[in-house]
Design a protein around this motif. Structure first.
Motif, PDB file in Angstrom:
ATOM      1  N   GLN A 384       0.840  -1.190   0.000  1.00  0.00           N
ATOM      2  CA  GLN A 384       0.000   0.000   0.000  1.00  0.00           C
ATOM      3  C   GLN A 384       0.875   1.239   0.000  1.00  0.00           C
ATOM      4  N   GLY A 385       0.266   2.366  -0.328  1.00  0.00           N
ATOM      5  CA  GLY A 385       0.937   3.649  -0.183  1.00  0.00           C
ATOM      6  C   GLY A 385       2.230   3.772  -0.963  1.00  0.00           C
ATOM      7  N   ALA A 386       3.265   4.309  -0.297  1.00  0.00           N
ATOM      8  CA  ALA A 386       4.544   4.604  -0.941  1.00  0.00           C
ATOM      9  C   ALA A 386       5.221   3.347  -1.467  1.00  0.00           C
ATOM     10  N   ALA A 387       5.080   2.235  -0.754  1.00  0.00           N
ATOM     11  CA  ALA A 387       5.718   0.991  -1.184  1.00  0.00           C
ATOM     12  C   ALA A 387       5.123   0.506  -2.509  1.00  0.00           C
ATOM     13  N   LEU A 388       3.794   0.574  -2.625  1.00  0.00           N
ATOM     14  CA  LEU A 388       3.140   0.169  -3.863  1.00  0.00           C
ATOM     15  C   LEU A 388       3.498   1.112  -5.004  1.00  0.00           C
ATOM     16  N   ALA A 389       3.556   2.410  -4.709  1.00  0.00           N
ATOM     17  CA  ALA A 389       3.893   3.401  -5.732  1.00  0.00           C
ATOM     18  C   ALA A 389       5.296   3.168  -6.286  1.00  0.00           C
ATOM     19  N   GLN A 390       6.229   2.795  -5.415  1.00  0.00           N
ATOM     20  CA  GLN A 390       7.598   2.555  -5.850  1.00  0.00           C
ATOM     21  C   GLN A 390       7.678   1.334  -6.756  1.00  0.00           C
ATOM     22  N   VAL A 391       6.955   0.285  -6.384  1.00  0.00           N
ATOM     23  CA  VAL A 391       6.931  -0.921  -7.209  1.00  0.00           C
ATOM     24  C   VAL A 391       6.347  -0.613  -8.584  1.00  0.00           C
ATOM     25  N   GLU A 392       5.244   0.133  -8.619  1.00  0.00           N
ATOM     26  CA  GLU A 392       4.618   0.481  -9.889  1.00  0.00           C
ATOM     27  C   GLU A 392       5.527   1.369 -10.723  1.00  0.00           C
ATOM     28  N   SER A 393       6.270   2.245 -10.071  1.00  0.00           N
ATOM     29  CA  SER A 393       7.204   3.131 -10.775  1.00  0.00           C
ATOM     30  C   SER A 393       8.307   2.327 -11.452  1.00  0.00           C
ATOM     31  N   ASP A 394       8.901   1.399 -10.720  1.00  0.00           N
ATOM     32  CA  ASP A 394       9.976   0.587 -11.290  1.00  0.00           C
ATOM     33  C   ASP A 394       9.454  -0.347 -12.389  1.00  0.00           C
ATOM     34  N   ALA A 395       8.229  -0.822 -12.226  1.00  0.00           N
ATOM     35  CA  ALA A 395       7.628  -1.692 -13.240  1.00  0.00           C
ATOM     36  C   ALA A 395       7.371  -0.914 -14.528  1.00  0.00           C
ATOM     37  N   ALA A 396       6.957   0.340 -14.389  1.00  0.00           N
ATOM     38  CA  ALA A 396       6.717   1.180 -15.569  1.00  0.00           C
ATOM     39  C   ALA A 396       8.003   1.381 -16.352  1.00  0.00           C
ATOM     40  N   ALA A 397       9.108   1.545 -15.634  1.00  0.00           N
ATOM     41  CA  ALA A 397      10.406   1.726 -16.297  1.00  0.00           C
ATOM     42  C   ALA A 397      10.733   0.523 -17.167  1.00  0.00           C
ATOM     43  N   ARG A 398      10.483  -0.673 -16.672  1.00  0.00           N
ATOM     44  CA  ARG A 398      10.781  -1.880 -17.454  1.00  0.00           C
ATOM     45  C   ARG A 398       9.932  -1.958 -18.719  1.00  0.00           C
ATOM     46  N   SER A 399       8.676  -1.535 -18.626  1.00  0.00           N
ATOM     47  CA  SER A 399       7.809  -1.602 -19.801  1.00  0.00           C
ATOM     48  C   SER A 399       8.275  -0.634 -20.885  1.00  0.00           C
TER      49      SER A 399
END
Length: 432
Positions: A384-399
């Motif tokens: 949740q929160g900042a932890a989820l946002a960071q994961v989504e951010s790094d995943a977007a970079a890979r895409s």
């Protein structure tokens, strides 16, 4: 060409309106994708939501590709007027299908209805391009590259209007009301087309038979190079545009749709100068430079982590991709004139098919990266929160790293074509 000359301005601006409607629809679908995902997909398939919304967004490109493939060959039989009337009708029906999906199905089945609505909108887009690209080439045979770029400048204009509407109206209206804005220009396309006189079919003027048009692909196998290149140019331009709001909003600290609006404004301006640039560099030379900038810009987007770096990356990417689609169409029209609407339609359908396959792939990469970075699907569900946002951010970079590779391939393709055509007399490039 008497009828075409008499109504040339009206026909051109009707073509502009049809393309503007397709672009506005695409932009509004991209702007509301997060809302669709949050309301209907996340509650029933959170771990697979990226792939599912990617598939739904990609359905419009499937409809576009299949329609363009079929109707471009039959344009002279169906008629440009009927195509544009059907185009407006499809945008109305497709948009209403998406809007009413929650009433037509429940749970996971809603995704199928949304997919269908996106598909119908794509059919409308395919009907538009099947009609307006050959029509523009027919109306302006002496200035095809410039006029097709002017026409397609209104694609980013439609993206701008739809993107700004999606952003500024987000707090005041539901996503359903925002998506419904597509209905107004769609109705206008029908009304104006009904009162417009169209020129005779292109083949009636050139004397090329239907069979000759259809077999031109086999008689000129060099066309396959342009057909294959369109897969990569379209993926470099349109796939990131549809994916940007879903993937980059949290990563860069601003709504991704604003990046699309900004890039679209840049494209609107630059496409008006494409004719002069092509005259200086040649079409393959212009496409080579575009591919270089697109590759750099997409890689920069994968690394962007703030509004400033995102805008800088979007500037480079937008400057690269802005002339790709219309210049590819113009290149085919100029080099394979006997192929008529059929060959223009083939290359357009190739571009659309690439998006249909690339968008779900982007979603799958995004989903897999989220699970990997979180340490498993169960761990992802608990973030949740900042932890989820960071994961989504790094995943977007890979895409975005994945799609950044595509224009690198184009550097080789267009580089070879450019060098080969520089060795030929200009008059032989489109010779039959």
């Amino acid at each position: 060409m008497a009828a075409a000359s008499l109504h040339r301005g009206r026909l051109f601006w009707l073509s502009v309106l049809a393309l503007f409607t397709a672009a506005m629809s695409a932009s509004l679908r991209a702007a509301t994708a997060s809302g669709i995902k949050a309301q209907w997909i996340d509650p029933v398939a959170a771990a697979d939501a990226g792939r599912l919304i990617g598939e739904a967004l990609g359905a419009s490109f499937l409809g576009f590709a299949v329609t363009l493939f079929i109707t471009s060959a039959l344009l002279d039989m169906i008629g440009t007027k009927r195509m544009l009337l059907a185009c407006g009708a499809c945008f109305i029906v497709g948009t209403l299908t998406i809007l009413l999906a929650g009433r037509m199905a429940n749970g996971a089945d809603i995704h199928g209805v949304v997919w269908l609505g996106m598909l119908i909108c794509g059919i409308g887009w395919g009907l538009a391009e099947s009609a307006i690209n050959p029509l523009t080439a027919q109306l302006y045979p002496e200035d095809t590259t410039h006029r097709l770029n002017m026409l397609h400048a209104w694609w980013p204009a439609g993206l701008i209007v739809g993107g700004l509407a999606g952003y500024f109206l987000a707090d005041a209206l539901t996503w359903q009301a925002i998506l419904g804005l597509t209905l107004t220009p769609a109705v206008l396309v029908i009304v104006i087309a009904l009162g417009t006189k169209f020129p005779p079919p292109m083949r009636a003027e050139t004397g090329v038979t239907f069979g000759e048009m259809m077999t031109e692909v086999f008689r000129r196998p060099s066309f396959l190079i342009w057909f294959g290149a369109m897969f990569l140019t379209a993926a470099s331009e349109l796939a990131p545009g549809q994916w940007v709001d879903v993937a980059l909003t949290h990563k860069v600290g601003m709504r991704g749709i604003l990046l699309l609006v900004y890039v679209s404004a840049l494209m609107f301006v630059l496409r008006h100068f494409a004719g002069k640039l092509a005259h200086t560099l040649s079409n393959p030379g212009l496409l080579w430079v575009s591919s270089l900038l697109a590759a750099i810009g997409l890689f920069m987007l994968s690394r962007a982590d703030s509004p400033v770096t995102a805008m800088l990356a979007a500037t480079v990417w937008g400057a690269g991709v802005c002339v790709m689609w219309p210049t590819m169409l113009a290149s085919v029209a100029e080099r394979y004139p006997r192929g008529g609407s059929w060959m223009m339609g083939l290359v357009g359908s190739a571009g659309a098919l690439s998006i249909y396959f690339v968008l779900p792939r982007l979603g799958a990469i995004y989903d897999a990266a989220k699970i990997d970075l979180a340490g498993g699907a169960d761990a992802l569900a608990g973030l949740q929160g900042a932890a989820l946002a960071q994961v989504e951010s790094d995943a977007a970079a890979r895409s975005f790293e994945f799609v950044a590779v595509l224009p690198l391939i184009l550097l080789v393709v267009f580089g070879v074509v450019w060098l080969m055509e520089r060795r030929k007399p200009a008059a032989t490039i489109g010779a039959n």
